[in-house]
Design an enzyme around this catalytic site. Structure first.
Site, mmCIF file in Angstrom:
data_model
loop_
_atom_site.group_PDB
_atom_site.id
_atom_site.type_symbol
_atom_site.label_atom_id
_atom_site.label_comp_id
_atom_site.label_asym_id
_atom_site.label_seq_id
_atom_site.Cartn_x
_atom_site.Cartn_y
_atom_site.Cartn_z
ATOM 1 N N HIS A 1 0.818 -1.205 0.000
ATOM 2 C CA HIS A 1 0.000 0.000 0.000
ATOM 3 C C HIS A 1 0.861 1.268 0.000
ATOM 4 C CE1 HIS A 1 -3.861 1.977 0.708
ATOM 5 N NE2 HIS A 1 -3.202 2.816 1.471
ATOM 6 N N HIS B 1 -10.623 2.922 -1.023
ATOM 7 C CA HIS B 1 -10.822 2.469 0.353
ATOM 8 C C HIS B 1 -11.602 1.165 0.296
ATOM 9 C CE1 HIS B 1 -10.447 4.337 4.568
ATOM 10 N NE2 HIS B 1 -9.269 4.151 4.034
#
Lengths: 228, 744
Positions: B50, B96
């Site tokens: 990430h 998200h």
């Protein structure tokens, strides 16, 4: 005419009202910070839309206790003109400056839309620039806009001509099919007995800039200019 | 109070932090010693997929990121593009996905919060939000729960902070069954000479912590939740999802923008993924400085938090500032005005080292550059998946052509992917800020830029079925359609941001899809000279080994020099003429028609000629700027028939019918429901016919007269034979009801 716009920390339509009053209508307009304890002289004070203090408890419930509200109450009791839009309307009810309550929309969802409303009384400083029965197309954007009052209060509102706006269809007919949030008798806006304080769920400031073809919201502000 | 003892660092527990053995050995080599537990935690988040882009970086280099308008390209909190008049557009899209699957309301809400902070961190006031949402099979009970939760989360957060949510897309496909996607875009506008970057320069300057207190929420959000697949343990990861407080975010926006009026702000960064760790390390690394922090001074929500927890917390609504020494009190005064915590927690040094203490004890001592830049850069193997050959063929001879079209048209209008999305966007305040010139429901949203005559058009797009069938062309089409939507609104694209949602990069087939999609985006952006200025990569979108379709979502921002020259997709006046710009080919591969009618996800993706596409956009914008057309609507999912039907009833004020007559030698289904690219349906006043035809001719674009606006029906004659005749109100109802009913 000198206007003041109260800024609570969670106000988010304050800048929009400022834009319309100052930039579009050319009125002298100032901010009023929620932590202030005194007020200058104003001809109109606007309580703008938004989420005053987050509104996690109940819209407007905390705003009632903010420092500035004491001075606003005094200003209102002395006959100063006060316009509460959306969250501002919710605050006026929490403070008891207007009767009734605003509950969660009947759909339980937030509604953002542009809807027709009928002008019910043109004898107030907020509506005098139009005529009774005319239909304005105004935006709404709220989760808690379902107006409710007990039977006696409603009767009193009717008897004193205190209802100024009702949700309707585009021809002006008021019926339950065109009630977006479940408000009692389609009420969208009211005034106090002496017609100096007005609260409404629709956002006239969102439909008052000539960058859009519809400037119906100007009716409210032009009425205030006319009556000042 | 002495700190509680940390777990020992050994080979058995490094994996619990998401690190591999080779990575651990690399850390040992870099430090020349074993890291302590807190330091290992820092590596685990900074080297996570990430934060480090370790699988994707090598491919992302293929995207064009420069251009005359670019003020800030990728690598900062958001991209910045010059729009003239001393103003810049600041924008980014971010995913998200994983949090929103585990906890849809908070996951989506904090997604909005995070992207807003990326924008105002740069000194820009956020003026528009958009989103791209993808859910699984609507028949699955969990899908409705996820849809409601996500829409509610976006609505409650965006409405409260007062940034309008002006558009986006909602898509359903079984490939997202256990892996919904929530991609959120934000646009802000700033003065060009007041852009702020994430820098920690100036030895002796103060590091200021601002905003919410740090709690134990979100620990490992980046490393464990966003960087691994879903499985049976996913439910147990719910506590790794952060909790949002939009009211505090609103205070942060106002306070930060007020503070940014002063010259003593050196740098600022949001504490987003990997919280205090990534913000402090990245800021120092950009400036080549060191930082000393006293973690005991960090405002904490609960007692007994360890350095590890403080550093890895992803509590929301927190910012890290570096301010010039001597201005601390001035800064604190501004944040106190907005009732926000603001505490000096450290200083900038010249050591290149991050040194952190807690209760006087040294807990972290790490070389900053080694942590930030030494994450392994992987060149993962790629392999073309076997399925590609199998899905690429479609024998049209076994699919009988259609005699009548009403049934299919209604079927498509009713399908949730094409049906009206107002159920969702009416729950979003899309007008606050009074800049929304074109509201949700048209091809692109158009937002005016106050203090100028300009406006910005924004569209978010991706057809993941195309990307599954052919990732390169699918990604090309995503960009082409996004630019086409902007052209239909009157804008010229000036910058793009992307959110690349893919499966597990450790599988060569997934990396191949990724590589192809990035090449496809780069190809079209290069040709249109549109730079990619920001973006986000979301990998590991898999559950129990089953990957989502490749979903490279792109969002572009287009410029309208004159805000009054914007256009919408719906017909305006009875009697106006309707025409098609562009050419319809006999291609039905990968269409919504095949999927909905025959349950087939098969065939060649529509062809794309990018030269023709660009000529078409230039023509469309020219027609809009010269006030020649009343409406322009991109032909995409559902083809020409759906585009015409939507033009009849998607407007806010009225529903109009249309009478269409067409002659063609290709199959009826391809003509009406095929999804050939580079096509736009326009309408115009009859007196403009000649000048339009002349301009179309000069532009070298194909033009077919389609018919006339008006009446109560939609009728379509194909080669003198009636193909569609239906009340427009019936069609409108078929389109308006499904999502409302489904979402409830």
């Amino acid at each position: 005419m000198k206007c003041g716009i109260v800024v609570f920390p969670g106000s988010n339509c304050d800048r929009d009202s400022f834009h319309i009053l100052k930039e579009i209508l050319g009125l002298e307009t100032e901010w009023i910070w929620h932590k202030e304890n005194s007020l200058k002289k104003f001809d109109l004070i606007v309580l703008p839309g938004g989420f005053s203090y987050g509104d996690y408890l109940r819209p407007g419930a905390i705003a009632k206790f903010s420092p500035i509200m004491k001075s606003i109450m005094e200003y209102a009791e002395n006959g100063g003109k006060l316009l509460g839009i959306c969250n501002g309307f919710q605050i006026l009810l929490e403070c008891g400056l207007l009767p009734g309550v605003l509950m969660r929309n009947i759909s339980h969802a937030f509604i953002c839309d542009t809807v027709p409303v009928r002008l019910e009384n043109d004898q107030t400083p907020f509506t005098s620039n139009s005529s009774k029965g005319s239909v304005l197309k105004l935006p709404i954007a709220h989760a808690d806009g379902r107006y409710f009052a007990d039977e006696n209060t409603l009767k009193e509102l009717e008897d004193n001509d205190q209802v100024v706006l009702r949700y309707c269809d585009s021809s002006g007919m008021v019926a339950s099919e065109n009630n977006p949030n479940g408000s009692l008798t389609n009420i969208a806006g009211i005034v106090n007995k002496s017609k100096t304080i007005c609260g409404m769920m629709p956002h006239p400031e969102r439909q008052a800039d000539p960058a859009w073809p519809n400037v119906d919201g100007q009716v409210i502000f032009r009425s205030l200019i006319q009556s000042s | 109070m002495p700190l509680p003892p940390s777990p020992l660092v050994n080979i058995d527990n490094i994996e619990s932090l998401g690190l591999t053995l080779p990575e651990f050995e690399r850390i040992q080599h870099l430090l020349g010693r074993n890291p302590n537990w807190t330091e290992l935690g820092i590596f685990s988040v900074m080297w996570s997929e990430h934060c480090s882009y370790k699988s994707s970086k090598v491919h992302l280099k293929n995207l064009p990121t420069e251009g005359p308008r670019v003020v800030q390209g990728p690598g900062e909190n958001a991209g910045v593009v010059d729009i003239g008049d001393g103003k810049v557009a600041v924008f980014k899209i971010e995913s998200h996905n994983h949090p929103s699957f585990v906890e849809p309301f908070q996951g989506a809400a904090t997604g909005v919060g995070g992207i807003l902070r990326d924008i105002f961190t740069m000194g820009a006031r956020p003026i528009a939000l958009l989103n791209s949402l993808r859910f699984g099979d609507p028949e699955e009970p969990r899908t409705r729960y996820l849809l409601r939760g996500v829409v509610n989360g976006i609505s409650s957060y965006g409405n409260c902070v007062g940034v309008p949510n002006v558009g986006g897309e909602i898509n359903f496909d079984f490939c997202y069954d256990n892996n919904n996607l929530v991609n959120v875009f934000c646009l802000g506008v700033a003065d060009k000479d007041r852009i702020f970057l994430g820098n920690a320069s100036g030895v002796g300057n103060s590091v200021l912590y601002v905003g919410s207190k740090t709690g134990r929420d979100g620990i490992h959000g980046a490393s464990l939740l966003a960087s691994s697949e879903f499985d049976e343990t996913t439910e147990a990861k719910r506590p790794t999802v952060q909790v949002g407080d939009p009211f505090t975010e609103k205070l942060l926006i106002e306070a930060c923008l007020e503070a940014m009026e002063h010259d003593w702000i050196v740098g600022i960064q949001d504490m987003g993924a990997a919280g205090l760790t990534s913000s402090s390390f990245e800021m120092a690394d950009r400036s080549g400085t060191g930082v000393e922090l006293d973690l005991s001074k960090v405002p904490m929500r609960e007692t007994g938090m360890t350095p590890f927890e403080i550093l890895l917390s992803e509590s929301q609504e927190r910012m890290l500032f570096v301010i010039e020494k001597g201005h601390e009190e001035e800064a604190k005064k501004i944040f106190e005005k907005w009732d926000l915590d603001a505490v000096v927690i450290g200083q900038v040094t010249d050591t290149g080292v991050m040194r952190m203490t807690m209760e006087g004890e040294e807990v972290v001592n790490l070389p900053i550059h080694a942590v930030v830049e030494s994450a392994p850069q992987l060149v993962r193997p790629t392999k073309k998946p076997n399925y590609i050959e199998a899905v690429d063929t479609l024998n049209l001879n076994i699919i009988p052509d259609l005699e009548r079209g009403e049934g299919i048209l209604k079927l498509l209008l009713k399908s949730l992917n094409i049906a009206d999305k107002s159920w969702a966007y009416k729950q979003y305040d899309h007008m606050v800020g009074i800049n929304t010139l074109v509201m949700p429901g048209s091809d692109a949203a158009v937002i005016r830029v106050k203090e100028t005559n300009k406006a910005l058009a924004i569209s978010v797009d991706c057809n993941s079925r195309y990307c599954h069938l052919n990732p390169f062309r699918g990604a090309q089409i995503a960009v082409a359609e996004c630019f086409r939507n902007i052209a239909c609104s009157g804008g010229v694209p000036i910058g793009l941001t992307n959110c690349l949602n893919f499966g597990n990069p450790e599988k060569p087939e997934i990396m191949w899809q990724f590589e192809q999609a990035v090449l496809g985006i780069g190809n079209v952006c290069n040709y249109f000279s549109v730079p990619v200025v920001s973006g986000n990569v979301s990998l590991y979108n898999e559950t129990k080994g089953k990957s989502i379709y490749p979903t490279p979502v792109v969002a572009a921002v287009g410029l309208l020099e004159d805000q009054t020259k914007h256009c919408t997709q719906w017909f305006k006046n009875p009697g106006d003429h309707i025409a098609l710009l562009g050419l319809t080919l006999e291609e039905i591969g990968g269409t919504d028609y095949l999927e909905n009618y025959l349950d087939l996800c098969q065939g060649s993706v529509p062809a794309l000629d990018i030269k023709y596409e660009r000529m078409l956009h230039q023509l469309c914008v020219e027609l809009i700027q010269n006030d020649l057309i009343q409406s322009a609507h991109d032909c995409s999912e559902g083809g020409l028939a759906v585009a015409i039907a939507e033009s009849c009833f998607s407007g806010p004020n009225q529903t109009l019918g249309a009478t269409i007559e067409l002659k063609s030698s290709i199959r009826n289904d391809a003509l009406m429901f095929g999804e050939s690219q580079s096509r736009i349906v326009i309408s115009y006043s009859p007196d403009k016919k000649e000048v339009i035809e002349e301009r179309v001719n000069n532009a070298g674009i194909d033009f077919s007269s389609l018919g006339i606006v008006g009446g109560n029906d939609l009728t379509v004659q194909l080669n003198d034979k009636e193909f569609i005749k239906e009340k427009i109100s019936t069609l409108e109802e078929a389109w308006r009801e499904p999502l409302k009913r489904y979402g409830g």
